[in-house]
Design a protein around this motif. Structure first.
Motif, PDB file in Angstrom:
ATOM      1  N   GLN A   7       0.829  -1.202   0.000  1.00 15.21           N
ATOM      2  CA  GLN A   7       0.000   0.000   0.000  1.00 15.21           C
ATOM      3  C   GLN A   7       0.868   1.259   0.000  1.00 15.21           C
ATOM      4  O   GLN A   7       0.591   2.223  -0.728  1.00 15.21           O
ATOM      5  N   ALA A   8       1.926   1.234   0.796  1.00 17.15           N
ATOM      6  CA  ALA A   8       2.829   2.388   0.872  1.00 17.15           C
ATOM      7  C   ALA A   8       3.540   2.614  -0.459  1.00 17.15           C
ATOM      8  O   ALA A   8       3.728   3.759  -0.888  1.00 17.15           O
ATOM      9  N   LYS A   9       3.934   1.550  -1.121  1.00 16.32           N
ATOM     10  CA  LYS A   9       4.554   1.686  -2.437  1.00 16.32           C
ATOM     11  C   LYS A   9       3.607   2.377  -3.405  1.00 16.32           C
ATOM     12  O   LYS A   9       4.019   3.241  -4.188  1.00 16.32           O
ATOM     13  N   GLY A  10       2.348   2.012  -3.341  1.00 13.69           N
ATOM     14  CA  GLY A  10       1.357   2.636  -4.217  1.00 13.69           C
ATOM     15  C   GLY A  10       1.200   4.121  -3.937  1.00 13.69           C
ATOM     16  O   GLY A  10       1.088   4.931  -4.866  1.00 13.69           O
ATOM     17  N   VAL A  11       1.201   4.494  -2.658  1.00 13.38           N
ATOM     18  CA  VAL A  11       1.094   5.906  -2.288  1.00 13.38           C
ATOM     19  C   VAL A  11       2.277   6.689  -2.845  1.00 13.38           C
ATOM     20  O   VAL A  11       2.124   7.765  -3.442  1.00 13.38           O
ATOM     21  N   LEU A  12       3.488   6.162  -2.664  1.00 15.97           N
ATOM     22  CA  LEU A  12       4.690   6.849  -3.142  1.00 15.97           C
ATOM     23  C   LEU A  12       4.736   6.895  -4.670  1.00 15.97           C
ATOM     24  O   LEU A  12       5.146   7.905  -5.255  1.00 15.97           O
ATOM     25  N   ALA A  13       4.348   5.806  -5.304  1.00 13.23           N
ATOM     26  CA  ALA A  13       4.376   5.762  -6.765  1.00 13.23           C
ATOM     27  C   ALA A  13       3.472   6.836  -7.351  1.00 13.23           C
ATOM     28  O   ALA A  13       3.841   7.527  -8.313  1.00 13.23           O
ATOM     29  N   GLN A  14       2.296   6.992  -6.770  1.00 10.59           N
ATOM     30  CA  GLN A  14       1.352   7.995  -7.267  1.00 10.59           C
ATOM     31  C   GLN A  14       1.840   9.406  -6.959  1.00 10.59           C
ATOM     32  O   GLN A  14       1.780  10.300  -7.802  1.00 10.59           O
ATOM     33  N   ALA A  15       2.351   9.611  -5.734  1.00  5.43           N
ATOM     34  CA  ALA A  15       2.775  10.952  -5.326  1.00  5.43           C
ATOM     35  C   ALA A  15       4.008  11.429  -6.078  1.00  5.43           C
ATOM     36  O   ALA A  15       4.149  12.624  -6.363  1.00  5.43           O
ATOM     37  N   GLY A  16       4.915  10.496  -6.398  1.00  4.36           N
ATOM     38  CA  GLY A  16       6.165  10.887  -7.033  1.00  4.36           C
ATOM     39  C   GLY A  16       6.297  10.494  -8.485  1.00  4.36           C
ATOM     40  O   GLY A  16       7.375  10.645  -9.068  1.00  4.36           O
ATOM     41  N   ALA A  55       6.159   2.153   6.441  1.00  7.64           N
ATOM     42  CA  ALA A  55       5.034   1.955   5.526  1.00  7.64           C
ATOM     43  C   ALA A  55       3.709   2.263   6.224  1.00  7.64           C
ATOM     44  O   ALA A  55       2.828   2.924   5.657  1.00  7.64           O
ATOM     45  N   HIS A  56       3.569   1.808   7.456  1.00 10.26           N
ATOM     46  CA  HIS A  56       2.330   2.049   8.202  1.00 10.26           C
ATOM     47  C   HIS A  56       2.114   3.542   8.442  1.00 10.26           C
ATOM     48  O   HIS A  56       0.995   4.062   8.277  1.00 10.26           O
ATOM     49  N   GLU A  57       3.180   4.244   8.799  1.00  8.57           N
ATOM     50  CA  GLU A  57       3.058   5.678   9.044  1.00  8.57           C
ATOM     51  C   GLU A  57       2.699   6.436   7.769  1.00  8.57           C
ATOM     52  O   GLU A  57       1.928   7.397   7.801  1.00  8.57           O
ATOM     53  N   LEU A  58       3.242   5.996   6.641  1.00 11.60           N
ATOM     54  CA  LEU A  58       2.920   6.642   5.373  1.00 11.60           C
ATOM     55  C   LEU A  58       1.460   6.407   4.993  1.00 11.60           C
ATOM     56  O   LEU A  58       0.742   7.328   4.601  1.00 11.60           O
ATOM     57  N   VAL A  59       1.019   5.164   5.124  1.00 12.63           N
ATOM     58  CA  VAL A  59      -0.352   4.814   4.739  1.00 12.63           C
ATOM     59  C   VAL A  59      -1.377   5.517   5.621  1.00 12.63           C
ATOM     60  O   VAL A  59      -2.444   5.930   5.165  1.00 12.63           O
ATOM     61  N   THR A  60      -1.058   5.676   6.901  1.00 15.41           N
ATOM     62  CA  THR A  60      -2.003   6.302   7.836  1.00 15.41           C
ATOM     63  C   THR A  60      -1.894   7.824   7.856  1.00 15.41           C
ATOM     64  O   THR A  60      -2.655   8.483   8.558  1.00 15.41           O
ATOM     65  N   GLY A  61      -0.937   8.371   7.105  1.00 17.65           N
ATOM     66  CA  GLY A  61      -0.814   9.826   7.040  1.00 17.65           C
ATOM     67  C   GLY A  61       0.119  10.436   8.056  1.00 17.65           C
ATOM     68  O   GLY A  61       0.272  11.662   8.098  1.00 17.65           O
ATOM     69  N   ALA A  62       0.759   9.625   8.892  1.00 14.80           N
ATOM     70  CA  ALA A  62       1.680  10.166   9.892  1.00 14.80           C
ATOM     71  C   ALA A  62       2.941  10.733   9.233  1.00 14.80           C
ATOM     72  O   ALA A  62       3.603  11.606   9.786  1.00 14.80           O
ATOM     73  N   ILE A  63       3.292  10.192   8.064  1.00 18.33           N
ATOM     74  CA  ILE A  63       4.404  10.725   7.261  1.00 18.33           C
ATOM     75  C   ILE A  63       3.835  11.166   5.923  1.00 18.33           C
ATOM     76  O   ILE A  63       3.069  10.432   5.289  1.00 18.33           O
TER      77      ILE A  63
END
Length: 246
Positions: free
Chosen positions: A195-204, A230-238
């Motif tokens: 999930q975190a990889k997907g967030v970063l891939a889309q954002a960058g 990864a958990h912090e990124l997915v939950t918005g903490a990072i």
């Protein structure tokens, strides 16, 4: 692919096993350990790519680590179609050593054309064992038809055993429910990382391999567990910018 001399290969494998053993003496990040393990397979076992699948508590199979995004998609295709050498390895508990995939179309009519289309021509899978129980498989993909020398099969088995120990933390396993908890924890961590990889891939605007590398670099720079980052990124903490700026 880098060509290593026999001496370089032997020295590199020794260093890799020592590093993996040192990592698992204390608390460690299983996702990171297994990623390093599949990369080790690629470098020292003449494989174009490698992946690791794990049985879950419901009797299914899930992907736990892969050396590339391409490999990840091919492993997932096996799982989705319930067909392929890696699944056969898990179900039978025996190595599945295929020197020429093109000759196995009748055996795996869905998997073989997909693998060939992705540029793979051979595959060798060895089981992950806990005593008499099969918990997964380590899978090595080749970009040309090739048999695996017996010595390399033995090394692959040793790496598979290392993966098994890493997943289960054998010293902590006393009862059956602990085994289930360990397996499920490893699988849950992998889901969050994807999930975190997907967030970063889309954002960058990155591909999935680049996103995963960015995630690893950020975690290593802070001595943080990959699954925690990864958990912090997915939950918005990072925020993704914090990772992409590194």
């Amino acid at each position: 692919m880098e060509t290593l001399s026999s001496k370089e290969r032997e020295s590199g494998l020794l260093d890799a096993f020592v590093q993996l053993a040192d990592t698992m003496v204390d608390e460690y990040d299983i996702a990171e350990v297994l990623h390093e393990l599949v990369l080790c397979c690629v470098r020292f076992l003449d494989a174009a790519a490698a992946g690791l699948v794990l049985s879950d508590e419901r009797g299914g199979v899930q992907l736990l680590a892969s050396s590339t995004e391409q490999t990840r998609m091919l492993e997932l295709y096996q799982i989705q179609t319930d067909e392929g050498p890696c699944l056969d390895c898990v179900h039978t508990g025996q190595p599945v050593l295929i020197a020429d995939l093109a000759a196995e179309v009748d055996r795996w009519p869905l998997f073989v054309p997909r693998a060939l289309d992705q540029g793979f021509a051979s595959v060798h899978a060895v089981p992950l064992r806990l005593r008499q129980e099969i918990i997964g498989a380590l899978n090595l993909f080749g970009d040309k038809p090739m048999s695996m020398p017996e010595q390399d099969v033995r090394v692959a088995r040793a790496l598979a055993d290392t993966a098994t120990i890493g997943i289960l933390q054998e010293r902590a396993i006393r009862r059956g429910e602990v085994l289930t908890e360990q397996l499920q924890a490893a699988l849950n961590a992998r889901i969050v990382i994807e999930q975190a990889k997907g967030v970063l891939a889309q954002a960058g605007n990155l591909d999935m391999d680049q996103a995963f590398q960015a995630l690893r670099v950020y975690g290593r720079g802070r001595s943080a567990r990959l699954s925690d980052v990864a958990h912090e990124l997915v939950t918005g903490a990072i925020h993704p910018r914090a990772i992409l700026s590194k």
